[in-house]
Write an enzyme that holds these catalytic residues in place. Structure first.
Site, short mmCIF file in Angstrom:
data_model
loop_
_atom_site.label_atom_id
_atom_site.label_comp_id
_atom_site.label_asym_id
_atom_site.label_seq_id
_atom_site.Cartn_x
_atom_site.Cartn_y
_atom_site.Cartn_z
N GLU A 64 -26.00 -4.01 -41.20
CA GLU A 64 -26.46 -2.65 -40.89
C GLU A 64 -27.34 -2.60 -39.64
O GLU A 64 -27.26 -1.65 -38.86
CB GLU A 64 -27.21 -2.05 -42.08
CG GLU A 64 -26.30 -1.54 -43.19
CD GLU A 64 -25.65 -2.65 -44.00
OE1 GLU A 64 -26.14 -3.80 -43.90
OE2 GLU A 64 -24.67 -2.38 -44.71
N HIS A 80 -27.95 0.83 -55.57
CA HIS A 80 -26.97 1.66 -54.87
C HIS A 80 -27.15 3.14 -55.19
O HIS A 80 -26.23 3.92 -55.05
CB HIS A 80 -25.54 1.26 -55.23
CG HIS A 80 -25.17 -0.12 -54.80
ND1 HIS A 80 -25.70 -1.24 -55.40
CD2 HIS A 80 -24.34 -0.57 -53.83
CE1 HIS A 80 -25.19 -2.32 -54.83
NE2 HIS A 80 -24.38 -1.94 -53.87
#
Lengths: 406, 324
Positions: free
Chosen positions: B57, B126
């Site tokens: 990321e 998540h």
């Protein structure tokens, strides 16, 4: 602490100002932003506001005096204990009279304000002093505007704890309006700020105001009224046609004419299966019974009450049903299951009218008043269910049955 | 139109109209995106503009910052908000700050898209919402899209914006079918009045919008007529629309999915206190997620976030408690 209020510099060219008018006296309590005096510069008359809250201790200039700029004109004592604080009058800027002196200076005022931003920096005070007591911010704000002592009223149990805006509003209305006027205020949902609250206002004054402003009265529709609206709106989607005619009818002692009509209608419905039918998507549902919805004007609204198996009932039974249904507590069963409708306005002395088909009914009969042993009858049919020829036959069957009932 | 189709349409149209628009992220190319947002784009615009990246990321956003400095308009896709934590240095220290620190010489026309919130059993790592984190960063614009209309117009606006935009989506919304409306003169910073009402103002955003709509139907049966506001833009907040509504209703409820402590709703309430205090007739009610990591077990998961039922009950309790 002492705070000096000085002659302000109102324009670049100003070196002294004339004190036109004092708005306060020694001993007055002033709040930041209050207008305390009016001063005339070389260009215009301006209002002077205080930048500090406190009690006016000294006025150093008299009205009419000319004072050099930046020199003190008043002294304010800013150390004021709560207890000493007098109840503050809410000063509205608009209440201050314009000085009578030199009105010809007025047009120049705008120009002066441009060169003098200082006096504009002070924000206009819109917040009143808030009362003590347990209340929501909105309630306190409203109470402050009308000088209502929430704490005191809560001790007297005149206000709930905590108090809300609605309850304060209620209290203000009680205080300034007679009970009758208060009722009108509520009915018309009026804003109390539109009234001058300096005396007890009676209903007459409120009514005059309503008339002047042409304000509508607001009535919420009852669930029944809303249901009626929905039903009549639905009838718009039906393709309909009318058959107009007259029918002979015999008055029978002790029996309502409506009973005769229901009986004849019930028998005619038995002979014409389509009038016992309703549409359901792409199917036609034909019921065995003559269940007729009868328009009923009751104190609590308009209803289409359904008489079940009317073909099997005697005239007397139908007559009793008509009396009973007028005041009975209606259930869903009383209002559903019909295939044809009836609306009789004969007793209201109208010759002829047409009616809208109720709910899923195949048609409806509208009956006018009795003249010379005859009534005018108007049928509305749902063309999707009943065609013209079928309709005509049904009308004639009905007429024959009605004639026979003696 | 499906929510993900609205996002796809926005990206597609921007890529068609402007060659400098590129999209990059994990599986955005051949796979069509984890939530099928970038479906079909690689065959239209090729590998050079639809870029599959490694699982990294920090490099996705870092590359985007570089591309934006160099004159491209990158759209970075982060698979879920939780993973954006790995890219925080690039987002906060670089994307948010470079225009300021260069005295305006560098502009960063870039968007970082990321879905967040509680989906179905994706467990604690998540399921987070980080709007509180991103809205606290000067230099970032934070938009949240709860519906197709805003998803399309908001994302298009974000891609064309010359400043970095964090574009928040919600995982449960992607497959939802919704009405779509073409809007002229779109204002990304304007909150939407979803439903007008007069008794209470309910402020919400993202997926909670739909829970609130359900709850309001039930409240309506109990005679409570609520106004629903969807914030759309989280930074800046459209406080004017909120203030106008509270002036009318005098009561306010803020509903968010994020954990209550430190959640974004706290900022909304704080601004309401500054702007609307004297219009309030009851303390503002906050309905938010519980202060626990989101559980995996479905029953516990639902117990940890607001549901229509819970929203109704909390509002009724609050009304009773405050005597309103």
């Amino acid at each position: 602490m002492e705070h000096k209020i000085v002659m302000p510099v109102l324009s670049d060219t100003m070196d002294k100002g004339k004190l036109v008018k004092w708005h306060v006296n020694v001993g007055d309590f002033v709040k930041e932003g209050d207008v305390i005096a009016e001063v005339e510069s070389d260009k215009a008359v301006m209002k002077i506001q205080t930048f500090k809250s406190g009690i006016v201790k000294k006025l150093l200039a008299k009205e009419g005096d000319e004072v050099p700029v930046k020199e003190a004109i008043a002294i304010i004592e800013t150390d004021v204990k709560e207890a000493q604080k007098p109840k503050r009058k809410i000063k509205k800027q608009t209440q201050i009279r314009k000085p009578q002196a030199k009105p010809e200076n007025q047009p120049e005022k705008k120009e002066v304000q441009k060169t003098e931003p200082q006096s504009q920096k002070v924000p206009e005070i819109t917040m009143p002093q808030l009362p003590e007591g347990s209340a929501s911010p909105a309630a306190k704000k409203l109470a402050g505007l009308y000088n209502i002592d929430i704490q005191k009223l809560q001790k007297q149990n005149s206000l709930p704890t905590p108090a809300h805006e609605d309850e304060i509003k209620e209290f203000i209305i009680k205080k300034y309006f007679t009970p009758k006027a208060a009722k009108v205020i509520k009915e018309y949902n009026l804003d109390i700020n539109d009234f001058k609250l300096d005396h007890k206002i009676n209903s007459k004054e409120v009514e005059i105001y309503i008339k002047q402003k042409n304000i509508p009265k607001i009535t919420s529709l009852t669930p029944n009224q809303q249901a009626v609206i929905k039903t009549v709106e639905n009838s718009w989607s039906k393709p309909t046609y009318f058959i107009f005619d007259e029918a002979e009818i015999n008055k029978i002692e002790g029996i309502k004419l409506t009973a005769n009509i229901i009986k004849a209608l019930a028998l005619a419905i038995q002979d014409n299966p389509l009038t016992r039918s309703i549409l359901n998507e792409n199917k036609l549902l034909t019921y065995p019974s003559s269940n007729i919805s009868v328009a009923l004007s009751r104190n609590d609204g308009l209803y289409m009450a359904v008489i079940k198996n009317a073909e099997e009932k005697s005239l007397n039974e139908i007559n009793e049903w008509l009396k009973e249904i007028k005041t009975k507590r209606l259930t869903i069963d009383d209002l559903s299951g019909s295939t044809f409708g009836l609306s009789n306005l004969g007793m209201f002395n109208v010759k002829r009218f047409t009616a809208l088909i109720n709910d899923k009914d195949s048609g409806i009969l509208a009956v006018g008043s009795l003249t010379d042993g005859k009534i005018k009858i108007s049928f509305t049919f749902d063309h999707r269910i009943i065609n013209g020829a079928d309709g005509a036959k049904f009308v004639n069957d009905f007429k024959n049955y009605l004639k026979e009932i003696k | 139109m499906l929510y993900r189709e609205a996002l796809n349409k926005a990206i597609d149209e921007c890529m068609r109209d402007d060659e400098s628009v590129v999209i990059l992220g994990e599986d955005v190319g051949r796979y069509g995106g984890s939530y099928r947002v970038s479906e079909g784009l690689i065959s239209k615009y090729g590998e050079k503009r639809v870029i599959d990246t490694p699982i990294a990321e920090l490099s996705i956003v870092g590359n985007s910052v570089g591309m934006a400095i160099g004159g491209l308009r990158p759209i970075a896709e982060i698979m879920t908000e939780n993973f954006s934590l790995l890219a925080l240095d690039q987002i906060i220290n670089h994307a948010a700050k470079l225009r300021y620190m260069s005295g305006g010489k560098i502009t960063l026309p870039m968007v970082v898209r990321m879905p967040g919130g509680v989906s179905r059993q994706l467990a604690a790592q998540h399921s987070e919402s980080y709007e509180a984190l991103y809205t606290a960063q000067p230099g970032l614009i934070v938009l949240s899209a709860s519906n197709t209309t805003y998803a399309y117009h908001g994302l298009k606006w974000a891609i064309k914006s010359n400043d970095p935009v964090i574009f928040l989506e919600h995982e449960l919304l992607y497959p939802m079918e919704m009405d779509f409306k073409e809007i002229k003169n779109f204002d990304p910073f304007k909150a939407e009045i979803v439903k007008e009402g007069k008794d209470i103002t309910i402020i919400t955003y993202l997926k909670m919008r739909y829970d609130v709509i359900e709850a309001v139907k039930e409240l309506e049966k109990q005679g409570i007529n609520a106004e629903i506001i969807d914030l759309n833009s989280l930074r800046p907040i459209d406080i004017q629309t909120i203030a106008d509504s509270i002036k009318k209703t005098k009561k306010c409820v803020v509903v968010e999915e994020d954990h209550k402590t430190g959640g974004y709703g706290g900022e909304v309430v704080s601004q309401i206190m500054e702007e609307c205090f004297y219009d309030l007739d009851a303390p503002v009610l906050r309905i938010a997620g519980e202060d626990v990591p989101i559980p995996y077990n479905r029953k516990l998961e639902l117990a940890s976030i607001p549901t229509p039922e819970k929203i109704v009950n909390k509002i009724l309790e609050w009304k009773a408690k405050n005597g309103t």
